[in-house]
Design an enzyme around this catalytic site. Structure first.
Site, PDB file in Angstrom:
ATOM      1  N   GLY A 879     -41.619 -11.573  26.636  1.00 49.85           N
ATOM      2  CA  GLY A 879     -41.806 -12.100  27.985  1.00 49.85           C
ATOM      3  C   GLY A 879     -42.578 -13.403  27.954  1.00 49.85           C
ATOM      4  N   HIS A 882     -46.727 -18.338  33.048  1.00 49.22           N
ATOM      5  CA  HIS A 882     -47.077 -19.749  33.224  1.00 49.22           C
ATOM      6  C   HIS A 882     -47.897 -20.264  32.047  1.00 49.22           C
ATOM      7  CE1 HIS A 882     -45.460 -20.330  37.202  1.00 49.22           C
ATOM      8  NE2 HIS A 882     -46.043 -19.209  37.622  1.00 49.22           N
ATOM      9  N   GLY A 884     -48.821 -18.249  29.062  1.00 52.00           N
ATOM     10  CA  GLY A 884     -48.699 -17.646  27.741  1.00 52.00           C
ATOM     11  C   GLY A 884     -47.382 -16.924  27.557  1.00 52.00           C
ATOM     12  N   LYS A 885     -47.248 -16.307  26.420  1.00 50.69           N
ATOM     13  CA  LYS A 885     -46.031 -15.551  26.114  1.00 50.69           C
ATOM     14  C   LYS A 885     -46.409 -14.336  25.273  1.00 50.69           C
ATOM     15  CE  LYS A 885     -45.044 -18.308  21.972  1.00 50.69           C
ATOM     16  NZ  LYS A 885     -44.056 -19.111  21.237  1.00 50.69           N
ATOM     17  N   VAL A 886     -45.489 -13.341  25.265  1.00 51.30           N
ATOM     18  CA  VAL A 886     -45.690 -12.118  24.487  1.00 51.30           C
ATOM     19  C   VAL A 886     -44.497 -11.959  23.547  1.00 51.30           C
ATOM     20  CG1 VAL A 886     -46.071  -9.630  24.548  1.00 51.30           C
ATOM     21  CG2 VAL A 886     -46.966 -11.063  26.388  1.00 51.30           C
ATOM     22  N   LYS A 905     -49.794 -11.313  22.187  1.00 51.90           N
ATOM     23  CA  LYS A 905     -49.918 -12.212  23.339  1.00 51.90           C
ATOM     24  C   LYS A 905     -50.647 -13.474  22.917  1.00 51.90           C
ATOM     25  CE  LYS A 905     -51.348 -12.242  28.175  1.00 51.90           C
ATOM     26  NZ  LYS A 905     -51.891 -11.419  29.288  1.00 51.90           N
ATOM     27  N   ASP A1000     -53.861  -7.119  39.428  1.00 50.42           N
ATOM     28  CA  ASP A1000     -52.440  -7.467  39.232  1.00 50.42           C
ATOM     29  C   ASP A1000     -51.615  -6.200  39.011  1.00 50.42           C
ATOM     30  OD1 ASP A1000     -50.196  -8.986  39.029  1.00 50.42           O
ATOM     31  OD2 ASP A1000     -50.624  -9.794  37.040  1.00 50.42           O
TER      32      ASP A1000
END
Length: 1153
Positions: A879, A882, A884-886, A905, A1000
């Site tokens: 995934g 905005h 970061g990414k995993v 992450k 969240d």
């Protein structure tokens, strides 16, 4: 007598005298090198020159020469007749030009009544699966397979004849002429059997066999000398009577009863057992003998032998074990005559006299834990730490004695273990290193693979039962059954050839230097056979005390498999509440309270039933009424302790039920738990003291292993010190206490907290609790003992402890290599590779000899939460947001593709500087959290000298609820959704209890572990709140999930615990709509507020919420459930329901579904 006859007799005498003189004048040439001689008439000796040979290798060559199978090979050894010495299998013969050694290949390991013809002694057989099943089912069936193969029987027959004639097996002593006459007739009967066998085996006519063959060649030399002393007419009469009896025996008994060579051999050898003394027994006459025992109150005590142990002898006998007695006087009759009576009655009386001949049994082989040799002294240790010490006249005799006991142990107890490193056969050592079995039959190999689960690619290595240079690899292959259309396991055998060049799979060309290298090579290949393709995956090595056809069994020693105690079989003594007095509180155990107490004496009427004559100090372990749900597990522990009877285990008096409390009543042990005792000492404890504690603990666990019982929680706080031994008198004396509440009823957090004592496989599944788990625990406890009761991993959080196992880390070990090796062998992550407790005891003694120095402060352990960048192997993206990414990665430090999958992450390069603090904050939060419904933190990975950081988390392959629910809507009912809701609430309630708000919570951030478990993830927006404030004010300008936010978040940027409750209501709405995009919260609210963008979206959303508008009731949602959602969406935070109440409401709904 006619003159002609007298002259003829005279010529015969002259010829005999000349032959005798010629024989005396013949001087044999001096032999060179090493020769192995055989008793078989047609077998020439083996000769060896200039090289080094082990006794075991020479025995293999001898076995090949005599066609003895690998299965029977371990019954034989090398014997030097001139020295009366047997050689240990690892003895090395260095043959030079000056060497001149003559050895005999002999059967050393003998079990009387192996033939089963005696009705008095227990029959002997090799174990079979049918026998094992009959024991399990309590059925009576035929015994197992015969002990000997045909070639071994032939050789034993030849050896028996040699021993009988040469007096190596002397006939039993006599007192009267009548007894002597009886013995003489039995010896002549043996000659009849031998001559008949000779005639039949050489195809000679049975009629007249006596005329062609003199009986004198087949009777003992001592009897021959006695007969020669008689007058001529008596000798003629004996000869004639013998010939008549032989002819009658051959013409009637042999031919009429169809008796064959096998029957003659068995009759000869079985008669030899009763006619002679010492068959199957070896007697050692030490310079000194000590038999000692150990007790709690005092050091080891030597049993009174008298004469300072001199004048005693020790017997090793295959069917009973090791015994000792005072040497009989020279004129004392030790074994009296065999009475003249009916056969069975006579044999019984004779055997009774043999048993009653002054021998005291020291130990059967299964009771022995290890053997220690020091110079000429051999010490045998039993499980109860009773010892026998023999001081022999020279070291070779000590090695011979140890090898004898060690060999019988392998034949009767464990075919893949050695009691003493000084005499260990190299083949057994190598088999253990390679995970290879001895020559077990195919039946047992397949049985083992079935027990291991019949997984494809699982295999068993075993030496061939027929060929010495082949190893058989039996592999599970899965084949499709065309009739039933289902996969079924098939078992394929592959031959591995051994030669001086190395090892190779039969039919291939490439040799590998070692078996391990060959297997590593094969595991990387795709193997084919009979249109099947498979890959080798896992080897099943030998396990402690495995039953197989390698073991020799008797009825007396028949192993009774231990079954798991059933609830209806729970057994312990009941103690009335009036019989105990509760004293001071000593502390807390796992869900128990511990008190000092007094056990009152019972009345006089009860004394005979095990009452107590005076008050006894005890310890009371009280399971309170609040834990009645685990009472059964508590009773199981008590029942287990009730079945244990070993001096190094604490005594359980019984169980008392007092009102709604259950109380375990155990003995009070003076110095208390070992860890506290060690920490209290102001002066360092000696290495010898520590090793004695370790040996005592290992002996108690060895006892449990033999009883197929698992302790479950071996650690220093469960070891009690009964004698401190600080004054040097006898050393310490410890007792292993009960394990407390079994791990099978503990929560996961409680199990993880027991790391590193709990075995890794038990953390994964408590059903994996086996004896192997105790071996892991022992390794950790040994670490504690070495480091004076220090607590390993004491500063680690639960998540870090779990990561310690996930990364397969090891505790820092002492500097001593052998001690470190022992610890790592106990704490290997493969339960099948852990040592047998007998091997642990043996190895502790070996390490103790080195007197290692143990530094008091251990080195730092490897940090399992630090991941190395070079071992993170990316598989795919999971995934992207905005900032970061995993990614899905495999952390593979071994480089063999067996590493675990993790979610990694990281920040995008352009956002590293401004967002690194936020990622660090998320890391710190995750480190603090540990809950079954919150994604687990695993660690971090530093890059670029620490300027960049990656967060490592557990990987949940099913993805988020947002992806999972639409995909699996057909299989998910309302009950499952309720279960998910409960788990989310439990995770959020835990989060709030730690003063965190998530900020969240949404279906996209709830991940699915499996169809029954979900976990909350993504803590990037999570904030910590102060206890006195109860909320958090957002000061940054991050993108926020506004459609999941409560009004106070949108208006005042304040976040309360109740704000997460609002988000949960929205998340519950998502669950009930199965995350359908057409009716997502965003879609519904956008329809309510109309087209908009930017800050105007938040303004209009606030207005809609203030008007009281909420998300609609989803289809199939009950009014009751929708009302619960509306309570999450109260306008003011104070009026909203909390997570605890939500959990209660959902549980009630679940009960009604």
């Amino acid at each position: 007598m006619p003159e002609l006859a007298v002259m003829d007799l005279g010529r015969q005498l002259c010829v005999k005298m000349k032959k005798q003189r010629k024989a005396e004048m013949t001087i044999p040439t001096a032999m060179k090198g090493l020769e192995i001689h055989f008793y078989l008439a047609d077998t020439h000796q083996l000769e060896f020159f200039k090289a080094c040979y082990t006794a075991e290798d020479l025995c293999v060559e001898a076995a090949k020469r005599c066609r003895i199978s690998p299965l029977c090979h371990n019954l034989f050894a090398l014997y030097e007749e001139s020295q009366d010495l047997w050689y240990a299998p690892n003895h090395v013969f260095k043959v030079t030009d000056e060497t001149s050694i003559k050895l005999h290949y002999r059967m050393r390991f003998y079990f009387t009544n192996w033939h089963g013809t005696s009705e008095i002694e227990s029959p002997v057989w090799r174990h079979t699966l049918s026998k094992q099943k009959s024991v399990l089912n309590s059925q009576k069936t035929t015994e197992g397979t015969p002990l000997l193969d045909a070639a071994s029987l032939d050789y034993l027959f030849a050896q028996g004849q040699y021993d009988f004639l040469r007096g190596l097996s002397p006939v039993r002593p006599t007192q009267t002429d009548e007894e002597h006459h009886e013995i003489e007739n039995e010896c002549l009967g043996m000659a009849v059997l031998a001559i008949t066998h000779h005639a039949k085996s050489n195809n000679l006519p049975l009629s007249g066999a006596g005329a062609e063959t003199s009986y004198k060649r087949f009777i003992p030399d001592s009897l021959n000398r006695t007969i020669k002393q008689r007058n001529f007419l008596t000798r003629i009469r004996i000869s004639n009577v013998f010939k008549n009896f032989l002819n009658e025996f051959n013409s009637k008994t042999i031919q009429d009863s169809n008796i064959g060579l096998y029957d003659l051999k068995v009759k000869y050898l079985s008669t030899l057992e009763t006619l002679t003394q010492g068959v199957g027994r070896e007697i050692f006459k030490p310079k000194n003998l000590k038999v000692t025992g150990e007790s709690e109150g005092s050091p080891a005590q030597m049993l009174p032998l008298g004469d300072n142990g001199m004048g005693y002898e020790v017997q090793v006998y295959g069917t009973t074990g090791i015994s000792w007695r005072r040497k009989p006087a020279p004129n004392q009759l030790i074994l009296k005559d065999k009475p003249k009576s009916k056969k069975i009655k006579g044999d019984k009386q004779w055997n009774d006299k043999k048993k009653d001949s002054g021998w005291t049994l020291f130990s059967d082989f299964h009771e022995i834990t290890h053997i220690v040799i020091k110079d000429c002294c051999v010490t045998i240790y039993r499980q109860d730490n009773k010892t026998m010490e023999l001081d022999l006249f020279y070291r070779d005799a000590a090695l011979s004695f140890a090898a004898l006991v060690d060999g019988y142990f392998r034949l009767t107890v464990d075919a893949h273990h050695y009691l003493c490193t000084d005499v260990a056969p190299s083949s057994v050592v190598q088999n253990l290193e390679n995970g290879c079995h001895g020559p077990i039959c195919t039946e047992y190999a397949i049985h083992k693979l079935r027990q291991e689960g019949n997984e494809e690619g699982t295999y068993v290595l075993r030496w061939s039962c027929t060929e010495y240079n082949f190893i058989i690899m039996t592999v599970v292959c899965i084949e499709l059954d065309l009739c039933e259309s289902r996969p079924v396991p098939q078992y394929k055998n592959f031959q591995i050839e051994t030669s001086p060049q190395g090892y190779r799979l039969y039919g291939t060309d490439t040799f590998r230097p070692t078996l391990k290298e060959l297997l590593e090579h094969l595991q990387g290949q795709l193997l084919r056979t009979d249109n099947l393709r498979f890959q080798l995956r896992r080897c099943c090595p030998p396990q402690p005390r495995e039953i197989s056809n390698l073991l020799v069994m008797t009825t007396d020693r028949e192993p009774v498999p231990q079954k798991k105690t059933q609830v209806s079989q729970l057994s312990f003594d009941r103690i009335l509440k009036e019989e105990i007095v509760q004293g001071e509180h000593l502390g807390r155990g796992t869900r128990t309270n511990i008190y000092a107490g007094i056990l009152k004496p019972k009345s006089d009427d009860e004394d005979d039933l095990g009452g107590y004559s005076q008050e006894v100090k005890v310890v009371l372990k009280v399971l309170g009424s609040g834990h009645r749900d685990i009472s059964l597990a508590f009773f199981e522990t008590a029942s287990m302790m009730r079945q244990i009877s070993h001096k190094h285990t604490a005594l359980l008096y019984g169980v008392c039920v007092r009102h709604q409390e259950n109380i375990m009543v155990e003995e009070f042990v003076q110095y208390g738990p070992l860890d506290l005792f060690m920490r209290r000492q102001t002066t360092p404890l000696s290495t010898a003291w520590k090793f004695q504690v370790a040996k005592q603990l290992a002996s108690a666990l060895s006892y449990l292993e033999d009883k197929k019982m698992v302790h479950g929680y071996v650690c220093s706080k469960n070891i009690l010190v009964a004698r401190d031994g600080l004054d040097g008198e006898g050393g310490p004396f410890i007792k292993l206490s009960d394990p407390g509440i079994p791990i099978t009823v503990l929560s996961r957090e409680e199990c993880v907290d027991r790391i590193p004592w709990i075995a890794p496989e038990c953390v994964k599944d408590t059903a994996n609790l086996t004896i192997a788990a105790d071996k892991w625990s022992f390794g950790t406890t040994l670490w504690e003992i070495c480091y004076n009761g220090e607590i390993p991993l004491k500063d680690k959080k639960l998540s870090e402890k779990e990561r310690f196992y996930a990364a397969q880390c090891q505790l820092a070990t002492p500097d001593c290599d052998e001690l470190a090796k022992l610890m790592t062998h106990c704490m290997t992550y493969d339960p099948r590779q852990r040592l047998f407790f007998r091997a642990i005891v043996r190895d502790i003694v070996m390490v103790e000899k080195q007197n290692p120095s143990i530094q008091p402060v251990p080195m730092l352990e490897v940090d399992p939460t630090v991941f190395e960048k070079r071992f993170l192997k990316k598989i795919r993206d999971l995934g992207e947001g905005h900032f970061g990414k995993v990614e899905l990665c495999r952390y593979d430090p071994r480089g063999d593709r067996t590493g675990e999958l993790v979610a990694v992450k990281s920040l995008k390069p352009e956002n590293r500087e401004e967002q690194s603090n936020n990622l660090w904050r998320e890391i710190h939060i995750l480190r603090e959290l540990y809950h079954e419904n919150i994604v687990k933190y695993k660690g971090i990975c530093n890059e670029e000298g620490g300027r960049s950081i990656k967060l490592i988390m557990e990987f949940l392959p099913a993805g988020s609820l947002k992806e999972y629910l639409p995909r699996n809507k057909a299989h998910i009912n309302l009950k499952t959704l309720h279960n998910y809701s409960v788990q989310i609430c439990q995770g959020m309630d835990y989060l709030g209890s730690r003063n965190y708000i998530h900020r969240d919570l949404a279906a996209r951030n709830v991940l699915v572990e499996n169809e029954g478990t979900v976990k909350i993830g993504d803590f990037g927006l999570t904030k910590s709140i102060k206890d006195n404030e109860g909320y958090y004010t957002v000061k940054d300008d991050l993108d926020s999930p506004v459609f999941w936010y409560a009004p106070e978040c949108l208006i005042h940027c304040k976040f309360y615990r109740a704000s997460d409750v609002w988000s949960f209501g929205v998340t519950m709405y998502e669950l009930l709509t199965y995350c359908d995009a057409s009716c997502s919260p965003m879609s519904v609210f956008l329809k309510l507020i109309g087209p908009t963008h930017g800050q105007m979206t938040v303004t209009r959303l606030v207005k809609v919420l203030e008007e009281g508008k909420r998300l609609p009731r989803p289809d199939d949602c009950s009014e009751q459930l929708y009302n619960l959602m509306r309570r999450c969406w109260e306008a003011t935070p104070e009026k909203r329901i909390d997570f605890k109440s939500l959990i209660a409401n959902f549980q009630q709904m679940l009960d009604n579904l």
